[in-house]
Each structure stands twice: as C-alpha cells, then as structure tokens.
Design a protein around this motif. Structure first.
Motif, PDB file in Angstrom:
ATOM      1  N   TYR A 200       0.813  -1.079  -0.140  1.00 14.01           N
ATOM      2  CA  TYR A 200       0.009   0.070   0.088  1.00 14.01           C
ATOM      3  C   TYR A 200       1.101   1.242   0.001  1.00 14.01           C
ATOM      4  O   TYR A 200       0.720   2.335  -0.826  1.00 14.01           O
ATOM      5  CB  TYR A 200      -0.870   0.011   1.100  1.00 14.01           C
ATOM      6  N   ARG A 201       2.004   1.206   0.698  1.00 10.70           N
ATOM      7  CA  ARG A 201       2.701   2.315   1.108  1.00 10.70           C
ATOM      8  C   ARG A 201       4.168   1.936   0.958  1.00 10.70           C
ATOM      9  O   ARG A 201       4.526   0.996   1.928  1.00 10.70           O
ATOM     10  CB  ARG A 201       2.370   3.332   2.207  1.00 10.70           C
ATOM     11  N   ILE A 202       4.999   2.112   0.018  1.00 11.58           N
ATOM     12  CA  ILE A 202       6.353   1.543  -0.139  1.00 11.58           C
ATOM     13  C   ILE A 202       7.237   2.499   0.087  1.00 11.58           C
ATOM     14  O   ILE A 202       7.362   3.606  -1.097  1.00 11.58           O
ATOM     15  CB  ILE A 202       6.417   0.845  -1.404  1.00 11.58           C
ATOM     16  N   VAL A 203       8.121   2.651   0.817  1.00  6.07           N
ATOM     17  CA  VAL A 203       9.370   3.443   0.960  1.00  6.07           C
ATOM     18  C   VAL A 203      10.599   2.892   0.520  1.00  6.07           C
ATOM     19  O   VAL A 203      11.199   1.973   1.229  1.00  6.07           O
ATOM     20  CB  VAL A 203       9.621   4.218   2.445  1.00  6.07           C
ATOM     21  N   SER A 204      11.169   3.573  -0.494  1.00  4.12           N
ATOM     22  CA  SER A 204      12.651   2.976  -0.945  1.00  4.12           C
ATOM     23  C   SER A 204      13.648   4.249  -0.891  1.00  4.12           C
ATOM     24  O   SER A 204      13.762   5.117  -1.666  1.00  4.12           O
ATOM     25  CB  SER A 204      12.489   2.604  -2.424  1.00  4.12           C
ATOM     26  N   ARG A 205      14.232   4.080   0.292  1.00 10.35           N
ATOM     27  CA  ARG A 205      15.292   5.246   0.794  1.00 10.35           C
ATOM     28  C   ARG A 205      16.335   5.253  -0.364  1.00 10.35           C
ATOM     29  O   ARG A 205      17.071   6.535  -0.320  1.00 10.35           O
ATOM     30  CB  ARG A 205      15.835   5.010   2.017  1.00 10.35           C
ATOM     31  N   ALA A 206      16.783   4.309  -1.094  1.00 11.73           N
ATOM     32  CA  ALA A 206      17.688   4.644  -2.001  1.00 11.73           C
ATOM     33  C   ALA A 206      17.329   5.541  -3.269  1.00 11.73           C
ATOM     34  O   ALA A 206      18.217   5.939  -4.010  1.00 11.73           O
ATOM     35  CB  ALA A 206      18.052   3.153  -2.658  1.00 11.73           C
ATOM     36  N   ARG A 207      16.019   5.830  -3.517  1.00 16.28           N
ATOM     37  CA  ARG A 207      15.684   6.443  -4.566  1.00 16.28           C
ATOM     38  C   ARG A 207      15.209   7.969  -4.103  1.00 16.28           C
ATOM     39  O   ARG A 207      14.517   8.493  -4.980  1.00 16.28           O
ATOM     40  CB  ARG A 207      14.721   5.933  -5.462  1.00 16.28           C
ATOM     41  N   GLY A 208      15.115   8.329  -2.723  1.00 17.42           N
ATOM     42  CA  GLY A 208      14.859   9.480  -2.377  1.00 17.42           C
ATOM     43  C   GLY A 208      13.110   9.734  -2.373  1.00 17.42           C
ATOM     44  O   GLY A 208      12.577   8.861  -2.276  1.00 17.42           O
ATOM     45  N   ASP A 209      12.732  10.983  -3.029  1.00 15.83           N
ATOM     46  CA  ASP A 209      11.480  11.088  -2.928  1.00 15.83           C
ATOM     47  C   ASP A 209      10.628  10.411  -4.219  1.00 15.83           C
ATOM     48  O   ASP A 209       9.473   9.982  -3.917  1.00 15.83           O
ATOM     49  CB  ASP A 209      11.030  12.733  -3.090  1.00 15.83           C
ATOM     50  N   GLU A 210      11.480  10.015  -4.819  1.00 15.07           N
ATOM     51  CA  GLU A 210      10.952   9.202  -6.162  1.00 15.07           C
ATOM     52  C   GLU A 210      10.739   7.748  -5.806  1.00 15.07           C
ATOM     53  O   GLU A 210      10.015   7.041  -6.524  1.00 15.07           O
ATOM     54  CB  GLU A 210      11.762   9.422  -7.488  1.00 15.07           C
ATOM     55  N   GLY A 211      11.164   7.343  -4.483  1.00 11.96           N
ATOM     56  CA  GLY A 211      11.265   6.043  -3.984  1.00 11.96           C
ATOM     57  C   GLY A 211       9.917   5.637  -3.416  1.00 11.96           C
ATOM     58  O   GLY A 211       9.527   4.617  -2.884  1.00 11.96           O
ATOM     59  N   HIS A 212       8.994   6.662  -3.274  1.00 10.10           N
ATOM     60  CA  HIS A 212       7.635   6.283  -2.659  1.00 10.10           C
ATOM     61  C   HIS A 212       6.652   5.895  -3.602  1.00 10.10           C
ATOM     62  O   HIS A 212       6.522   6.447  -4.583  1.00 10.10           O
ATOM     63  CB  HIS A 212       7.002   7.705  -2.023  1.00 10.10           C
TER      64      HIS A 212
END
Length: 267
Positions: free
Chosen positions: A58-70
């Motif tokens: 539902y909500r995915i946070v990928s810190r490797a890609r910054g704001d685009e990683g959400h």
C-alpha cells in the motif's frame, strides 16, 4: 408627438450608457451575464504534505531513490489524483500511529489508508469514494496453533500495529493479549523469535511480506472482514477547501478504471 418624445428618451438612455466609463459599463454588462463556476482544473497548484510509512504494497518507501522512491497502491492513486488537481506532493515519513496526532495538529495535510472511526472524524476529513476494503488475517508459525475461528485467539500473544483498527470486536476485546508494534516487519520478527504466537495484518500485505522474506508461514483460515480505507485530509489543512474538487477527481479516476489498473499492478 408622443412617439417623437419616446424616441428622444430612448436615444438619450443609449447615449448615457455609451458615455459611462469603461469599467462601469463592463460592470453593468457583467451583471446581466450568468455566473459560472470555474472548471476544476482551473484551481491553483498547491503543495500537500503527505504522511507515509513503509507498509507494502500500500505504501512503499525506498530510501535508495529519495522522494521518487515512494510508491505502492495508495501512493500511486494519490499521484494520479495530484496530477488531476495540480497538487505537488511532499512526503513526510512517520510511523503510522504518530501520523494521527500530526494530522490532528495540522502538521501534515494528507494521510493514506486509515479506516473510518467516529474518533478520527473529529480531525480527519474522509474523501469519497473509499479505497478497496482488505480482509485482515493472522500469520502464524508452522508449529503455532491453527486459527480457524475467533475463539481460537484466546490465550495467544498477538502482534498488532500500533494505532491500527481491525474490527470493533477484536479492538475492544480486553481478554486478548495484544502486543503493539511499530510496523508489520517488527511483527514478523517477534513471530520468528517466538515472542508472539500470531500477527494480524491486511491479507495482501501479509502475502507481500512473506513472499519478500521467503517465509513459508501459514495464513489463518479465519479472517476479519475488512473495512474501507480512505485518503484523508487534516481538518486543520487549507486543502479542506478543495475537498469537493478532490472527491470529484477521485471519482473520475475510478470511473476511468485507473484505480483498478493500479491495484492490478500490485496483485
């Protein structure tokens, strides 16, 4: 004689209007025109502060890609909604439970996925139409007791997400031993360490996490019927003045099949 006098009066009236200053004449003309509401897409762009925590799919946070990683189901739906309504999204990462006091205080504008409760409605504005409901299930270890009915929960230590709501019966049952956790990854760690006997979570999220961690743990036959989730606004946010516009755009996305398409991407 009367005809000539009337004609002269009519000509005089026309001349009087023509001799008005331009702004006054324009005002007089405008008063005779029907007033039309501006189209929805004419709204000014605005920034929306969006609370997010890592809760795939539902909500995915990928810190490797910054704001685009959400990304994730709810995030992708919100991005489509933002494109329709000229919103610029600024994501703020916070634990799910922490999001509610932040929304109450107006420290964020949008939260993704809460269920509807009377307590939350005091400070949250729920946008219709709702997001699809998701059944809640119990993840157990292979050697754990089988949960086939509600009564099988008695005597078990159950990991629950802090701040989440599952059902009025489950939430209000003081006889059950519930262990609050910050996220469902923590729930699975407790389960693997035998510190709890089961973990309750949305079914699609459970399957996603177990697949990602290559865990062949059973899901309970017993399920709690899900309640609809929502995109919500803080009642302290300036965006509440645009609630009708946002709801209309959300319905357009639903009618065009865009929401169904996003759901399919994560199935």
């Amino acid at each position: 004689m009367r005809i000539a006098v009337a004609a002269r009066c009519h000509v005089a009236a026309l001349l009087a209007v023509c001799m008005l200053p331009y702004s006054a004449a324009g005002t007089a003309a405008a008063q005779t025109m029907p007033v039309r509401a501006p189209p929805l897409h004419a709204s000014a762009s605005a920034e929306a502060r969006v609370l997010i925590n890592d809760a795939p799919p539902y909500r995915i946070v990928s810190r490797a890609r910054g704001d685009e990683g959400h990304s994730g189901i709810y995030v992708d739906i919100l991005r489509a909604l933002a494109a329709e309504t000229r919103l610029t999204l600024h994501f703020i990462e916070a634990p799910f439970a922490r999001g509610f006091p932040m929304m109450r205080a107006g420290e964020a504008d949008i939260m993704l996925g809460p269920n509807r409760t009377p307590e939350r409605e005091a400070y949250l504005l729920y946008l219709d139409p709702p997001l699809p409901a998701e059944a809640k299930i119990f993840v157990t270890r292979p050697q754990s007791p089988r949960i086939a009915r509600y009564e099988d929960l008695r005597g078990l230590r159950i990991a629950v997400l802090r701040g989440a709501r599952y059902s009025s019966r489950f939430d209000g049952d003081a006889t059950l031993e519930k262990i609050p956790v910050a996220d469902y990854d923590a729930a699975l760690r407790l389960l693997g360490g035998e510190r709890v006997d089961a973990a309750i979570m949305p079914e699609q999220q459970a399957r996603w996490l177990l697949r990602g961690q290559q865990l062949n743990w059973p899901l309970s036959p017993y399920r709690i019927e899900g309640s609809p989730s929502y995109i919500v606004l803080s009642r302290a946010s300036p965006l509440v003045t645009r609630a009708a516009e946002l709801e209309a755009a959300l319905r357009r996305l639903q009618d065009r099949g865009e929401i169904a398409r996003i759901l399919q991407l994560y199935s």
